[in-house]
Motif scaffolding. Structure first.
Motif, PDB file in Angstrom:
ATOM      1  N   LEU A 153      -7.597  -4.289  -2.802  1.00  0.00           N
ATOM      2  CA  LEU A 153      -8.222  -3.448  -1.982  1.00  0.00           C
ATOM      3  C   LEU A 153      -8.116  -4.057  -0.453  1.00  0.00           C
ATOM      4  O   LEU A 153      -8.718  -5.048  -0.471  1.00  0.00           O
ATOM      5  N   ARG A 154      -7.745  -3.272   0.462  1.00  0.00           N
ATOM      6  CA  ARG A 154      -7.824  -3.536   1.804  1.00  0.00           C
ATOM      7  C   ARG A 154      -8.311  -2.588   2.706  1.00  0.00           C
ATOM      8  O   ARG A 154      -7.652  -1.576   2.639  1.00  0.00           O
ATOM      9  N   HIS A 155      -9.252  -2.817   3.520  1.00  0.00           N
ATOM     10  CA  HIS A 155      -9.852  -1.527   4.376  1.00  0.00           C
ATOM     11  C   HIS A 155      -9.979  -0.246   3.695  1.00  0.00           C
ATOM     12  O   HIS A 155      -9.843   0.747   4.179  1.00  0.00           O
ATOM     13  N   VAL A 181       0.968  -1.288  -0.076  1.00  0.00           N
ATOM     14  CA  VAL A 181      -0.061  -0.038   0.061  1.00  0.00           C
ATOM     15  C   VAL A 181       0.799   1.480  -0.150  1.00  0.00           C
ATOM     16  O   VAL A 181       1.893   1.192   0.551  1.00  0.00           O
ATOM     17  N   ALA A 182       0.471   2.098  -0.744  1.00  0.00           N
ATOM     18  CA  ALA A 182       1.208   3.606  -0.660  1.00  0.00           C
ATOM     19  C   ALA A 182       1.167   4.049   0.745  1.00  0.00           C
ATOM     20  O   ALA A 182       0.122   4.373   1.581  1.00  0.00           O
ATOM     21  N   GLY A 183       2.360   4.603   1.301  1.00  0.00           N
ATOM     22  CA  GLY A 183       2.291   5.274   2.586  1.00  0.00           C
ATOM     23  C   GLY A 183       2.440   4.273   3.902  1.00  0.00           C
ATOM     24  O   GLY A 183       2.852   3.024   3.371  1.00  0.00           O
ATOM     25  N   PRO A 184       2.035   4.319   4.932  1.00  0.00           N
ATOM     26  CA  PRO A 184       2.263   3.819   6.011  1.00  0.00           C
ATOM     27  C   PRO A 184       1.330   2.281   5.842  1.00  0.00           C
ATOM     28  O   PRO A 184       0.351   2.162   5.318  1.00  0.00           O
ATOM     29  N   GLY A 185       2.032   1.123   6.204  1.00  0.00           N
ATOM     30  CA  GLY A 185       1.257  -0.107   6.174  1.00  0.00           C
ATOM     31  C   GLY A 185       0.397  -0.270   7.446  1.00  0.00           C
ATOM     32  O   GLY A 185       0.486   0.448   8.419  1.00  0.00           O
ATOM     33  N   PHE A 186      -0.497  -1.480   7.417  1.00  0.00           N
ATOM     34  CA  PHE A 186      -1.080  -1.774   8.570  1.00  0.00           C
ATOM     35  C   PHE A 186      -1.284  -3.196   8.524  1.00  0.00           C
ATOM     36  O   PHE A 186      -1.363  -3.972   7.280  1.00  0.00           O
ATOM     37  N   GLY A 187      -1.200  -4.023   9.647  1.00  0.00           N
ATOM     38  CA  GLY A 187      -1.550  -5.252   9.781  1.00  0.00           C
ATOM     39  C   GLY A 187      -0.316  -6.034   9.118  1.00  0.00           C
ATOM     40  O   GLY A 187       0.612  -5.534   8.984  1.00  0.00           O
ATOM     41  N   GLU A 188      -0.610  -7.116   8.058  1.00  0.00           N
ATOM     42  CA  GLU A 188       0.029  -7.716   7.153  1.00  0.00           C
ATOM     43  C   GLU A 188       0.344  -7.131   5.840  1.00  0.00           C
ATOM     44  O   GLU A 188       1.152  -7.517   4.900  1.00  0.00           O
ATOM     45  N   VAL A 189      -0.355  -5.689   5.556  1.00  0.00           N
ATOM     46  CA  VAL A 189      -0.297  -4.808   4.545  1.00  0.00           C
ATOM     47  C   VAL A 189       1.027  -4.174   4.671  1.00  0.00           C
ATOM     48  O   VAL A 189       1.322  -3.254   5.607  1.00  0.00           O
ATOM     49  N   ILE A 190       2.122  -4.231   3.494  1.00  0.00           N
ATOM     50  CA  ILE A 190       3.453  -3.473   3.710  1.00  0.00           C
ATOM     51  C   ILE A 190       3.122  -2.043   3.130  1.00  0.00           C
ATOM     52  O   ILE A 190       2.656  -2.152   2.146  1.00  0.00           O
ATOM     53  N   GLY A 191       3.797  -1.227   3.845  1.00  0.00           N
ATOM     54  CA  GLY A 191       3.815   0.216   3.129  1.00  0.00           C
ATOM     55  C   GLY A 191       5.119   0.501   2.331  1.00  0.00           C
ATOM     56  O   GLY A 191       6.024   0.218   2.738  1.00  0.00           O
ATOM     57  N   ILE A 192       4.858   1.155   1.271  1.00  0.00           N
ATOM     58  CA  ILE A 192       5.974   1.596   0.449  1.00  0.00           C
ATOM     59  C   ILE A 192       5.762   2.959   0.050  1.00  0.00           C
ATOM     60  O   ILE A 192       4.805   3.517   0.255  1.00  0.00           O
ATOM     61  N   PRO A 193       6.864   3.742  -0.470  1.00  0.00           N
ATOM     62  CA  PRO A 193       6.637   4.981  -1.017  1.00  0.00           C
ATOM     63  C   PRO A 193       5.675   5.375  -1.949  1.00  0.00           C
ATOM     64  O   PRO A 193       5.285   4.411  -3.004  1.00  0.00           O
ATOM     65  N   ASP A 194       4.893   6.435  -2.063  1.00  0.00           N
ATOM     66  CA  ASP A 194       3.834   6.738  -2.886  1.00  0.00           C
ATOM     67  C   ASP A 194       4.659   6.628  -4.277  1.00  0.00           C
ATOM     68  O   ASP A 194       3.607   5.931  -5.366  1.00  0.00           O
ATOM     69  N   ALA A 195       5.622   7.166  -4.887  1.00  0.00           N
ATOM     70  CA  ALA A 195       5.878   7.086  -6.013  1.00  0.00           C
ATOM     71  C   ALA A 195       6.379   5.706  -6.487  1.00  0.00           C
ATOM     72  O   ALA A 195       6.113   5.263  -7.725  1.00  0.00           O
ATOM     73  N   VAL A 196       6.700   4.781  -5.793  1.00  0.00           N
ATOM     74  CA  VAL A 196       6.868   3.323  -6.000  1.00  0.00           C
ATOM     75  C   VAL A 196       5.600   2.741  -6.110  1.00  0.00           C
ATOM     76  O   VAL A 196       5.453   1.738  -7.121  1.00  0.00           O
ATOM     77  N   ARG A 237      -8.368   0.888   1.168  1.00  0.00           N
ATOM     78  CA  ARG A 237      -7.226   1.274   0.615  1.00  0.00           C
ATOM     79  C   ARG A 237      -6.843   0.612  -0.711  1.00  0.00           C
ATOM     80  O   ARG A 237      -7.000  -0.656  -0.470  1.00  0.00           O
ATOM     81  N   ARG A 238      -6.490   1.399  -1.713  1.00  0.00           N
ATOM     82  CA  ARG A 238      -5.981   0.638  -2.943  1.00  0.00           C
ATOM     83  C   ARG A 238      -4.742  -0.098  -2.458  1.00  0.00           C
ATOM     84  O   ARG A 238      -3.898   0.517  -1.907  1.00  0.00           O
ATOM     85  N   THR A 239      -4.581  -1.327  -3.150  1.00  0.00           N
ATOM     86  CA  THR A 239      -3.172  -2.031  -2.624  1.00  0.00           C
ATOM     87  C   THR A 239      -2.735  -2.896  -3.932  1.00  0.00           C
ATOM     88  O   THR A 239      -3.520  -2.584  -5.038  1.00  0.00           O
ATOM     89  N   ILE A 240      -1.461  -3.236  -3.900  1.00  0.00           N
ATOM     90  CA  ILE A 240      -0.926  -4.065  -5.054  1.00  0.00           C
ATOM     91  C   ILE A 240      -0.668  -5.340  -4.464  1.00  0.00           C
ATOM     92  O   ILE A 240      -0.012  -5.449  -3.387  1.00  0.00           O
ATOM     93  N   GLN A 241      -1.295  -6.304  -4.875  1.00  0.00           N
ATOM     94  CA  GLN A 241      -1.069  -7.785  -4.301  1.00  0.00           C
ATOM     95  C   GLN A 241      -0.355  -8.443  -5.221  1.00  0.00           C
ATOM     96  O   GLN A 241      -0.301  -8.677  -6.249  1.00  0.00           O
ATOM     97  N   MET A 242       0.993  -8.942  -4.528  1.00  0.00           N
ATOM     98  CA  MET A 242       1.863  -9.611  -5.339  1.00  0.00           C
ATOM     99  C   MET A 242       1.114 -11.270  -5.836  1.00  0.00           C
ATOM    100  O   MET A 242       0.312 -11.622  -4.900  1.00  0.00           O
ATOM    101  N   ALA A 243       1.791 -11.558  -6.862  1.00  0.00           N
ATOM    102  CA  ALA A 243       1.194 -13.179  -7.102  1.00  0.00           C
ATOM    103  C   ALA A 243       2.049 -14.192  -6.698  1.00  0.00           C
ATOM    104  O   ALA A 243       2.667 -13.815  -5.637  1.00  0.00           O
ATOM    105  N   ASN A 244       2.317 -15.354  -7.495  1.00  0.00           N
ATOM    106  CA  ASN A 244       3.174 -16.402  -7.013  1.00  0.00           C
ATOM    107  C   ASN A 244       4.308 -16.169  -7.773  1.00  0.00           C
ATOM    108  O   ASN A 244       4.997 -17.315  -7.974  1.00  0.00           O
ATOM    109  N   SER A 245       4.997 -15.121  -7.904  1.00  0.00           N
ATOM    110  CA  SER A 245       6.202 -14.927  -8.417  1.00  0.00           C
ATOM    111  C   SER A 245       7.322 -14.518  -7.409  1.00  0.00           C
ATOM    112  O   SER A 245       6.562 -13.620  -6.750  1.00  0.00           O
TER     113      SER A 245
END
Length: 462
Positions: free
Chosen positions: A55-57, A16-31, A59-67
């Motif tokens: 989507l989590r709570h 997720v962009a910005g601070p993470g929460f729970g098991e959702v990891i935060g990364i910089p907005d540009a990334v 907020r837009r997210t990017i979910q990694m696949a199995n790569s």
């Protein structure tokens, strides 16, 4: 694990962009914005989906696949994606990183991995730094034997005549300069494609690595290439490489240089020159891992073929259609005796009636078709899944009512012992399996203290 401009995540984890929460990891907005654009580009071009919007709570997210592997954003931010087994491991992902390196060493492109050294490094540094360290070690060994030199054709205006005088060019350039000679000659120099490519890769990793040890070693090694220019055309220099006697020591660093300079996975093709991305589908890694170690478990006289494609499902208008390609085919005396497919999925031996062990019906259809085409509906077909705390031993064999001579086995493959766990049963159908496999692994089960817990291996769609 986090570092400066880097983050480690696992299969199917959300970013997720910005601070993470729970098991959702935060990364910089540009990334995050770059990842979103890459996901849209991949979906638009039909490329493999290595991540997808989520989507989590709210907020837009990017979910990694199995790569799994390494993603580098254009600004240098690194995302290390590890097998999901590391998510619940007590070592914070070190065992997952070591397993990934072990699996990568089964691929032809990574056969140069020094496993003992790499697994030790995996305990204390990210995957990309392990790749860099392996490359630098290969370059160091090249320098121990000395940089290769060779003759390069050269045309130059010289103060003294060497080589062959080019009369027409000499008249054009030196009509009023009788003291000069325009000649063609062969120059013995270290300026050859192999050295140029290694120099270019050294310069690249010196800028990309964040490990002080790797940075220092890369800078030290670059001094030895001071007289060699960096490759200005990577593709052209790689195309000019040719096997030569006495150049075997270059094979390892050049293999790493190709990977690091291209910035593209040799399996998926994901990545670009300005954002190198080295991602590997877990299904392909698991298949290569099983194939390498399964060979050791076969009895003498049996051969293993990978991704064999000699049969087609139908013929139509004089053409063959829908090629059938089992992952693994075991043959003896040129005859097929067993087929196997590998699946990087979770099986739950306690969920027999509730969820059919979480087996996929489509996988059973596939194996049924393989058995008909390759075995004449007589013999054994096998589905291999990673052994876990909830899949400790083989399931009872499956039979097809209309084809009683075709048996389907669902067997665990131990990631620890690196072998198929065979059933121990009085069933006479087991005799056919034991003609193919050596008896070790017979009746063996995964211990309860396995370092690869059941919930760490993803089910399809998790």
């Amino acid at each position: 694990m986090r570092g400066l401009g880097a983050v480690t995540v696992f299969e199917y984890q959300h970013l997720v962009a910005g601070p993470g929460f729970g098991e959702v990891i935060g990364i910089p907005d540009a990334v995050f914005a770059w990842l979103e654009s890459e996901c849209l580009r991949a979906s638009g071009t039909g490329d493999a989906a290595w991540a997808r919007p989520g989507l989590r709570h709210g907020r837009r997210t990017i979910q990694m696949a199995n790569s799994v592997g390494v993603i580098r954003a254009p600004d240098g931010f690194q995302i290390e994606v590890l097998p999901k087994i590391g998510k619940v491991a007590a070592d914070g992902g070190s065992s997952a990183r070591a397993l990934l390196l072990d699996m990568l060493s089964c691929l032809g492109e990574f056969r140069h991995i020094r496993k003992d050294r790499a697994e030790l490094q995996a305990r204390r540094m990210p995957l990309f730094e392990v790749f860099v360290s392996q490359f630098l070690e290969g370059v160091r060994k090249v320098l121990q034997r000395g940089l290769a030199s060779g003759y390069n054709p050269l045309e130059e205006n010289l103060a003294s005549l060497r080589g062959k005088l080019l009369f027409s060019e000499n008249l054009k350039k030196n009509l009023v300069r009788p003291d000069r000679f325009f000649a063609a000659l062969d120059e013995f120099t270290q300026n050859r494609p192999e050295n140029r490519l290694i120099h270019r890769a050294l310069a690249a990793v010196a800028d990309q690595t964040r490990s002080p040890v790797n940075q220092r070693l890369a800078q030290e090694l670059r001094f030895a290439f001071a007289e060699v220019p960096r490759s200005a055309d990577i593709d052209r220099d790689f195309a000019r490489l040719a096997r030569q006697r006495g150049m075997d020591h270059y094979e390892e660093p050049l293999a790493w240089a190709r990977l690091l300079l291209s910035g593209r996975s040799p399996i998926t093709g994901i990545g670009s020159s300005n954002a190198p991305t080295l991602l590997f589908p877990m299904e392909a890694l698991f298949e290569a891992f099983v194939a390498k170690h399964m060979r050791r478990q076969l009895k003498e006289g049996h051969q293993l073929q990978v991704q064999r494609s000699s049969r087609y499902l139908v013929h139509h208008a004089g053409r063959r259609m829908f090629c059938m390609r089992p992952d693994l085919v075991v043959t003896r005396s040129m005859s097929n005796v067993l087929l196997a497919d590998t699946k990087w999925k979770l099986i739950d031996e306690e969920a027999a009636f509730r969820a059919k062990y979480w087996l996929s019906q489509s996988d059973f259809y596939q194996m049924y078709a393989y058995g008909h085409s390759y075995l004449g509906a007589t013999g054994d077909v096998v589905l291999l899944y990673p052994a876990t705390g909830q899949f400790k031993g083989p399931l009872a064999p499956f039979t097809f009512p209309d084809r009683p001579d075709l048996t389907l086995w669902v067997l665990p493959f131990s990631l620890g012992t690196k072998r198929i766990l065979l059933p121990e049963t009085e069933d006479p159908r087991l005799e056919r399996l034991l003609r193919v496999f050596k008896s070790f692994g017979l009746g063996e089960t995964v211990r309860g203290d396995t370092p690869f817990p059941a919930q760490a291996v993803p089910r399809e769609g998790d």
